[in-house]
Design a protein around this motif. Structure first.
Motif, mmCIF file in Angstrom:
data_model
loop_
_atom_site.group_PDB
_atom_site.id
_atom_site.type_symbol
_atom_site.label_atom_id
_atom_site.label_comp_id
_atom_site.label_asym_id
_atom_site.label_seq_id
_atom_site.Cartn_x
_atom_site.Cartn_y
_atom_site.Cartn_z
ATOM 1 N N THR A 3 55.862 30.128 -8.380
ATOM 2 C CA THR A 3 55.187 31.170 -7.616
ATOM 3 C C THR A 3 56.122 31.664 -6.533
ATOM 4 N N SER A 4 55.749 32.744 -5.876
ATOM 5 C CA SER A 4 56.591 33.268 -4.810
ATOM 6 C C SER A 4 56.358 32.535 -3.495
ATOM 7 N N ASP A 5 55.361 31.681 -3.447
ATOM 8 C CA ASP A 5 55.082 30.931 -2.227
ATOM 9 C C ASP A 5 56.162 29.894 -1.991
ATOM 10 N N GLY A 6 56.540 29.731 -0.731
ATOM 11 C CA GLY A 6 57.523 28.729 -0.383
ATOM 12 C C GLY A 6 56.838 27.421 -0.032
ATOM 13 N N ALA A 7 57.580 26.360 -0.119
ATOM 14 C CA ALA A 7 57.071 25.037 0.230
ATOM 15 C C ALA A 7 57.911 24.496 1.379
ATOM 16 N N HIS A 8 57.321 23.619 2.181
ATOM 17 C CA HIS A 8 58.058 22.959 3.259
ATOM 18 C C HIS A 8 57.976 21.458 3.031
ATOM 19 N N ILE A 9 59.127 20.806 3.147
ATOM 20 C CA ILE A 9 59.208 19.368 2.942
ATOM 21 C C ILE A 9 59.772 18.727 4.202
ATOM 22 N N ASP A 10 59.092 17.712 4.693
ATOM 23 C CA ASP A 10 59.600 16.918 5.812
ATOM 24 C C ASP A 10 60.145 15.621 5.227
ATOM 25 N N ALA A 11 61.461 15.566 5.083
ATOM 26 C CA ALA A 11 62.105 14.386 4.500
ATOM 27 C C ALA A 11 62.887 13.612 5.556
ATOM 28 N N ARG A 12 62.535 13.820 6.832
ATOM 29 C CA ARG A 12 63.223 13.068 7.892
ATOM 30 C C ARG A 12 62.938 11.587 7.717
ATOM 31 N N GLY A 13 63.972 10.798 7.828
ATOM 32 C CA GLY A 13 63.851 9.358 7.663
ATOM 33 C C GLY A 13 64.069 8.879 6.241
ATOM 34 N N LEU A 14 64.132 9.796 5.289
ATOM 35 C CA LEU A 14 64.370 9.419 3.890
ATOM 36 C C LEU A 14 65.859 9.476 3.584
ATOM 37 N N LYS A 15 66.340 8.498 2.884
ATOM 38 C CA LYS A 15 67.743 8.456 2.468
ATOM 39 C C LYS A 15 67.903 9.128 1.116
#
Length: 74
Positions: A3-15
Motif C-alpha cells: 500500500t502507499s501507507d508508510g510504516a514506522h518501526i522503533d528498533a532501538r535497543g535491537l541488534k
C-alpha cells in the motif's frame, strides 16, 4: 500487495539483523518505512537490504532512516 501507507518501526535497543528483518517484513505491506535503530551496524545493514531489493535508503538522522520503493513508471 503493498500500500502507499508508510510504516514506522522503533528498533532501538535491537541488534542487527533484527532491524533489517523488521523492515523487510514491513515492506511486504507498505511502500515506505521509517525506522529508528541505534545499533551501530544498522545503517550498513539497512542500506545493503535496500540496495539488494532496489529500494531507496535515506539516513534522516543519527538513528533515523527511511526506506521506500521508487515510484513505478506508468
Amino acid at each position: 500487495m503493498p500500500t502507499s501507507d508508510g510504516a514506522h518501526i522503533d528498533a532501538r535497543g535491537l541488534k542487527c539483523p533484527w532491524p533489517a528483518l523488521r523492515v523487510a517484513r514491513a515492506m511486504r505491506s507498505a511502500d515506505a518505512v521509517t525506522i529508528e535503530a541505534d545499533d551501530p551496524v544498522a545503517p550498513t545493514e539497512l542500506e545493503a537490504l535496500a540496495r539488494q531489493q532496489s529500494w531507496t535508503f535515506v539516513a534522516k538522522g543519527a538513528h533515523l532512516f527511511a526506506i521506500f520503493r521508487a515510484p513505478e513508471d506508468v
